[in-house]
Structures are given as C-alpha cells and as structure tokens.
Design an enzyme around this catalytic site. Structure first.
Site, PDB file in Angstrom:
ATOM      1  N   ASN A  84       0.659  -1.174   0.088  1.00  6.75           N
ATOM      2  CA  ASN A  84      -0.045   0.105  -0.067  1.00  6.75           C
ATOM      3  C   ASN A  84       0.785   1.217   0.069  1.00  6.75           C
ATOM      4  O   ASN A  84       0.428   2.330  -0.701  1.00  6.75           O
ATOM      5  CB  ASN A  84      -0.854   0.088   1.237  1.00  6.75           C
ATOM      6  CG  ASN A  84      -1.896  -1.205   1.196  1.00  6.75           C
ATOM      7  OD1 ASN A  84      -2.851  -1.138   0.176  1.00  6.75           O
ATOM      8  ND2 ASN A  84      -2.018  -1.902   2.142  1.00  6.75           N
ATOM      9  N   SER A 109       5.665  10.880   7.429  1.00  8.39           N
ATOM     10  CA  SER A 109       5.518  10.712   8.981  1.00  8.39           C
ATOM     11  C   SER A 109       6.417  11.146   9.741  1.00  8.39           C
ATOM     12  O   SER A 109       7.577  10.617   9.457  1.00  8.39           O
ATOM     13  CB  SER A 109       4.637   9.223   8.963  1.00  8.39           C
ATOM     14  OG  SER A 109       4.655   9.032  10.399  1.00  8.39           O
ATOM     15  N   TYR A 145       6.711   0.891   9.343  1.00 12.13           N
ATOM     16  CA  TYR A 145       5.845   1.857   8.541  1.00 12.13           C
ATOM     17  C   TYR A 145       6.662   3.127   8.428  1.00 12.13           C
ATOM     18  O   TYR A 145       6.480   3.423   7.329  1.00 12.13           O
ATOM     19  CB  TYR A 145       4.716   2.263   9.577  1.00 12.13           C
ATOM     20  CG  TYR A 145       3.851   3.323   9.400  1.00 12.13           C
ATOM     21  CD1 TYR A 145       3.059   3.720   8.264  1.00 12.13           C
ATOM     22  CD2 TYR A 145       4.044   4.636  10.338  1.00 12.13           C
ATOM     23  CE1 TYR A 145       2.402   4.974   7.999  1.00 12.13           C
ATOM     24  CE2 TYR A 145       3.431   5.708  10.086  1.00 12.13           C
ATOM     25  CZ  TYR A 145       2.589   5.903   9.026  1.00 12.13           C
ATOM     26  OH  TYR A 145       2.073   7.188   8.696  1.00 12.13           O
ATOM     27  N   LYS A 149       7.614   5.160   4.732  1.00 10.27           N
ATOM     28  CA  LYS A 149       7.563   6.725   4.472  1.00 10.27           C
ATOM     29  C   LYS A 149       8.886   7.010   4.056  1.00 10.27           C
ATOM     30  O   LYS A 149       8.935   7.954   3.328  1.00 10.27           O
ATOM     31  CB  LYS A 149       6.894   7.327   5.761  1.00 10.27           C
ATOM     32  CG  LYS A 149       5.702   6.656   6.224  1.00 10.27           C
ATOM     33  CD  LYS A 149       4.587   7.431   5.154  1.00 10.27           C
ATOM     34  CE  LYS A 149       3.154   6.985   5.403  1.00 10.27           C
ATOM     35  NZ  LYS A 149       2.254   7.533   4.101  1.00 10.27           N
TER      36      LYS A 149
HETATM   37  N1  LIG Z   1      -3.557  10.883  10.768  1.00  5.30           N
HETATM   38  C1  LIG Z   1      -2.051  11.239  11.189  1.00  5.30           C
HETATM   39  O1  LIG Z   1      -1.895  11.859  12.283  1.00  5.30           O
HETATM   40  C2  LIG Z   1      -1.107  10.885  10.159  1.00  5.30           C
HETATM   41  C3  LIG Z   1      -0.939  10.416   9.074  1.00  5.30           C
HETATM   42  N2  LIG Z   1      -0.011  10.206   8.205  1.00  5.30           N
HETATM   43  C4  LIG Z   1      -0.157   9.800   6.766  1.00  5.30           C
HETATM   44  O2  LIG Z   1      -1.371  10.477   5.973  1.00  5.30           O
HETATM   45  C5  LIG Z   1      -1.996   9.526   5.299  1.00  5.30           C
HETATM   46  C6  LIG Z   1      -3.381   9.466   5.546  1.00  5.30           C
HETATM   47  O3  LIG Z   1      -3.677   9.453   6.842  1.00  5.30           O
HETATM   48  P1  LIG Z   1      -4.964   9.032   7.721  1.00  5.30           P
HETATM   49  O4  LIG Z   1      -5.874  10.085   6.801  1.00  5.30           O
HETATM   50  O5  LIG Z   1      -4.876   9.314   9.029  1.00  5.30           O
HETATM   51  O6  LIG Z   1      -5.267   7.685   7.517  1.00  5.30           O
HETATM   52  P2  LIG Z   1      -6.703   6.972   7.185  1.00  5.30           P
HETATM   53  O7  LIG Z   1      -6.733   5.366   7.369  1.00  5.30           O
HETATM   54  O8  LIG Z   1      -7.827   7.685   7.909  1.00  5.30           O
HETATM   55  O9  LIG Z   1      -6.951   7.282   5.411  1.00  5.30           O
HETATM   56  C7  LIG Z   1      -6.377   6.449   4.607  1.00  5.30           C
HETATM   57  C8  LIG Z   1      -7.047   6.180   3.249  1.00  5.30           C
HETATM   58  O10 LIG Z   1      -6.377   5.818   2.345  1.00  5.30           O
HETATM   59  C9  LIG Z   1      -7.135   4.740   1.841  1.00  5.30           C
HETATM   60  N3  LIG Z   1      -6.150   3.822   1.347  1.00  5.30           N
HETATM   61  C10 LIG Z   1      -5.503   2.981   2.110  1.00  5.30           C
HETATM   62  N4  LIG Z   1      -4.785   2.058   1.296  1.00  5.30           N
HETATM   63  C11 LIG Z   1      -5.208   2.383  -0.275  1.00  5.30           C
HETATM   64  C12 LIG Z   1      -5.021   1.699  -1.318  1.00  5.30           C
HETATM   65  N5  LIG Z   1      -4.036   0.870  -1.204  1.00  5.30           N
HETATM   66  N6  LIG Z   1      -5.510   2.297  -2.432  1.00  5.30           N
HETATM   67  C13 LIG Z   1      -6.419   3.323  -2.317  1.00  5.30           C
HETATM   68  N7  LIG Z   1      -6.953   3.991  -1.204  1.00  5.30           N
HETATM   69  C14 LIG Z   1      -6.224   3.272   0.088  1.00  5.30           C
HETATM   70  C15 LIG Z   1      -8.064   4.154   2.733  1.00  5.30           C
HETATM   71  O11 LIG Z   1      -9.155   3.696   2.275  1.00  5.30           O
HETATM   72  C16 LIG Z   1      -8.317   5.571   3.751  1.00  5.30           C
HETATM   73  O12 LIG Z   1      -9.525   6.112   3.316  1.00  5.30           O
HETATM   74  C17 LIG Z   1      -1.481   8.119   5.469  1.00  5.30           C
HETATM   75  O13 LIG Z   1      -0.300   8.146   4.430  1.00  5.30           O
HETATM   76  C18 LIG Z   1      -0.721   8.318   6.522  1.00  5.30           C
HETATM   77  O14 LIG Z   1       0.387   7.282   6.735  1.00  5.30           O
HETATM   78  C19 LIG Z   1       1.273  10.672   8.619  1.00  5.30           C
HETATM   79  C20 LIG Z   1       1.465  10.972  10.069  1.00  5.30           C
HETATM   80  C21 LIG Z   1       0.361  11.212  10.718  1.00  5.30           C
HETATM   81  O1  LIG Z   2       2.104   8.346  11.151  1.00  5.71           O
HETATM   82  C1  LIG Z   2       1.393   8.430  12.268  1.00  5.71           C
HETATM   83  O2  LIG Z   2       1.726   9.037  13.366  1.00  5.71           O
HETATM   84  C2  LIG Z   2       0.738   9.456  14.211  1.00  5.71           C
HETATM   85  C3  LIG Z   2       1.446   9.822  15.567  1.00  5.71           C
HETATM   86  O3  LIG Z   2       2.061   8.491  15.774  1.00  5.71           O
HETATM   87  P1  LIG Z   2       2.024   7.980  17.124  1.00  5.71           P
HETATM   88  O4  LIG Z   2       2.559   6.583  17.419  1.00  5.71           O
HETATM   89  O5  LIG Z   2       2.365   8.845  18.496  1.00  5.71           O
HETATM   90  O6  LIG Z   2       0.256   7.608  17.657  1.00  5.71           O
HETATM   91  C4  LIG Z   2      -0.251   8.441  14.342  1.00  5.71           C
HETATM   92  O7  LIG Z   2      -1.399   8.649  15.370  1.00  5.71           O
HETATM   93  C5  LIG Z   2      -0.831   8.023  12.817  1.00  5.71           C
HETATM   94  O8  LIG Z   2      -1.835   7.099  12.808  1.00  5.71           O
HETATM   95  C6  LIG Z   2       0.044   7.622  12.169  1.00  5.71           C
HETATM   96  O9  LIG Z   2      -0.210   7.539  10.629  1.00  5.71           O
END
Ligand SMILES: NC(=O)C1=CN([C@@H]2O[C@H](COP(=O)(O)OP(=O)(O)OC[C@H]3O[C@@H](n4cnc5c(N)ncnc54)[C@H](O)[C@@H]3O)[C@@H](O)[C@H]2O)C=CC1
Ligand SMILES: O=C1O[C@H](COP(=O)(O)O)[C@@H](O)[C@H](O)[C@H]1O
Length: 252
Positions: A84, A109, A145, A149
């Site tokens: 992914n 990340s 993970y 990234k």
């Molecule tokens: N939420 C956070 O605090 C952080 C998020 N990130 C990164 O930001 C991005 C978004 O994260 P979130 O919104 O929290 O995650 P999330 O899980 O809420 O959203 C990810 C979306 O990507 C879609 N997805 C996953 N694999 C896929 C694939 N192979 N093809 C098409 N769609 C796919 C899922 O259906 C989902 O809607 C990720 O890459 C995550 O690693 C990085 C650091 C922190």
């Molecule tokens: O990359 C990500 O980081 C946030 C923060 O990490 P944590 O280990 O302190 O929770 C995480 O919440 C998020 O799911 C992840 O995609």
C-alpha cells in the site's frame, strides 16, 4: 491552479481535514479504494493505488497530486506497507510523471525519524529541551511503517532528480481534530490541528519548490521538529499550539 487536484486517500482523516478546510478552493478529484460514505460535489474515482489503470484514470489531466492513500498504522506489517505504501507511491509517482503532473505532495510521517527519540525522551517532548530535527537529517525510522515513509521520500527524490517533478514530503505529526491529544506528551509535541493541516496542504499546492521535506505540525511550544523550512519555502503560518489547551478546553 486551473487543473484538478487529485487527493488520494480522500476518505480518511487527513483527507477530510483538507476537504473541510479548503474543499471550496480547488477543483478536486477524490481517489480512494473506499467509496465516499456521504454526498460529495467532487469528482470521485474508486480504486486501489497499486492498480496502474485506476491510478492513470485518476491522475489524467491533474495539475497536482496530494498522495495520502496508504496504511497509516505505525504497527502495520511489512506486507501491507510494502504494497500500500511503497508500491502504491511508486505506481502513482510514475503515472504522475507520465501525465505531466506539476506538483506532488506526499504524506510522510514522524515515524520516518522515530528512532531519534528513544535516548532523548521524555525530555525531548518538553518545552525546555532544545533538540530539533529540521528535515535535513537522515531518516531513522521507528518501525516498518516509518521505513515505508522514508522509502516514499526517497522515491520522490528520484522522480524529482530524474524527471523534474516538484515534490514535497510532509512529515505529518499527529492530526487530532478538535483538541490536542490528552495525556500524551509525544502527541502534544507533534500535534497538527485540523486548521493548520488544511492550511499547510494549501501552501504545498500554491508554493514553488523543487524537492522538500517539511514537518507537518502546529506551532506547539513542545515541538522538536523545526517549522523553519515549511515557513520559508511554503509560507506556512500555523495558528495553533497545543500549549494553549488544557485537555479538551482552549485556555489561552
Ligand atoms: N493521521 C495522522 O496523524 C498521520 C497520517 N499520516 C499519513 O497520512 C496519510 C493519511 O492518513 P489518515 O488519513 O490518518 O489515514 P486513514 O486510514 O484515515 O486514511 C487513509 C485512506 O487511504 C485509503 N487507502 C489505504 N490504502 C489504499 C490503497 N491501497 N488504495 C487506495 N486507497 C487506499 C483508505 O481507504 C483510507 O480512506 C497516510 O499516508 C498516513 O500514513 C502520517 C502521519 C500522521
Ligand atoms: O504516522 C502516524 O503518526 C501518528 C502519531 O504517531 P503515534 O505513534 O504517536 O500515535 C499516528 O497517530 C498516525 O496514525 C500515523 O499514521
């Protein structure tokens, strides 16, 4: 930007924060393997980011890509991040170059640099500590993970150097909507508010750059990630600070 902006992973948390903040400011095309649950006025392509045909349909004609789709779990197994996150990023970067996309914004990340922390915590998470990462340091992933990234950042370097694609990796901290994480110092140090999240990705779409790595956090007193590069190159001007909160109440 006149052309559509492709937002992958649009159905997720970060995607929703971006659309809630700047949904009216661009002509969006949303891509996710999950169909949207509610009504949307935006164009939607449902598909997997590792499926080249689906990705080509989604990218065609786009001026910029914000690539969020992937497995966001710090504990995700190798099979999942390989497919992914790494294969997905390479697939869409390759198509983006073929389709003459101008700017590519990659959701990296904090976990790409998580191994700078063990010997420095918990002081690192506190205001008095002056250790800072600024995006020029080598990746030190804290888990597989994080490795995925760091691989995405390196793929971006290659596509920038080889094909002149403008690429910015945003090392997102901890997006928590409403208020900073409660009773979690690491999360408070790297909180990214919903407002600052949308503003930062807006900056990534508007600014001019070659290859950049920036940190995606709010202006938290506890921060150990520098915001200088994001401010200088992108014009990022964060408005939120986890220190202004006591639990779920804003006190300043
Ligand atoms: N939420 C956070 O605090 C952080 C998020 N990130 C990164 O930001 C991005 C978004 O994260 P979130 O919104 O929290 O995650 P999330 O899980 O809420 O959203 C990810 C979306 O990507 C879609 N997805 C996953 N694999 C896929 C694939 N192979 N093809 C098409 N769609 C796919 C899922 O259906 C989902 O809607 C990720 O890459 C995550 O690693 C990085 C650091 C922190
Ligand atoms: O990359 C990500 O980081 C946030 C923060 O990490 P944590 O280990 O302190 O929770 C995480 O919440 C998020 O799911 C992840 O995609």
């Amino acid at each position: 930007m006149d052309e559509p902006v492709l937002l992958t992973g649009a159905a997720g948390r970060v995607g929703q924060a971006i659309l809630d903040g700047i949904g009216d400011d661009y002509d969006w095309r949303l891509f996710d393997r999950e169909p949207p649950t509610g009504d949307t006025d935006h164009e939607v392509v449902v598909g997997d980011v590792t499926d080249e045909d689906a990705v080509r349909e989604a990218v065609a004609g786009a001026g910029a890509v914000i690539h969020l789709a992937g497995d966001p779990r710090p504990e995700a197994p190798w099979e999942s991040v390989l497919r992914n996150n790494i294969d997905g990023a390479q697939t869409i970067l390759d198509v983006a170059v073929e389709e003459d996309v101008e700017k590519f914004v990659f959701a990296s990340s904090n976990h790409a640099v998580g191994h700078y922390e063990p010997e420095r915590k918990p002081d690192l998470y506190r205001e008095h500590d002056d250790f800072h990462l600024d995006g020029t340091e080598l990746p030190r992933p804290g888990n597989l993970y994080g490795v995925s990234k760091a691989a995405g950042e390196t793929l971006g370097r290659y596509y920038h150097d080889e094909h002149d694609l403008s690429f910015v990796a945003v090392r997102i901290g901890n997006l928590t909507v409403g208020h900073p994480p409660i009773d979690y110092e690491r999360g408070q140090a790297m909180w990214l508010s919903q407002h600052d999240c949308a503003h930062l990705f807006d900056c990534c779409l508007s600014a001019d750059y070659g290859y950049e790595i920036v940190f995606g956090i709010s202006d938290n007193d506890r921060k150990y990630y520098s915001l200088e590069r994001a401010r200088e190159v992108l014009g990022y001007d964060p408005q939120d600070n986890s220190a202004e909160w006591d639990g779920d109440e804003k006190v300043v």
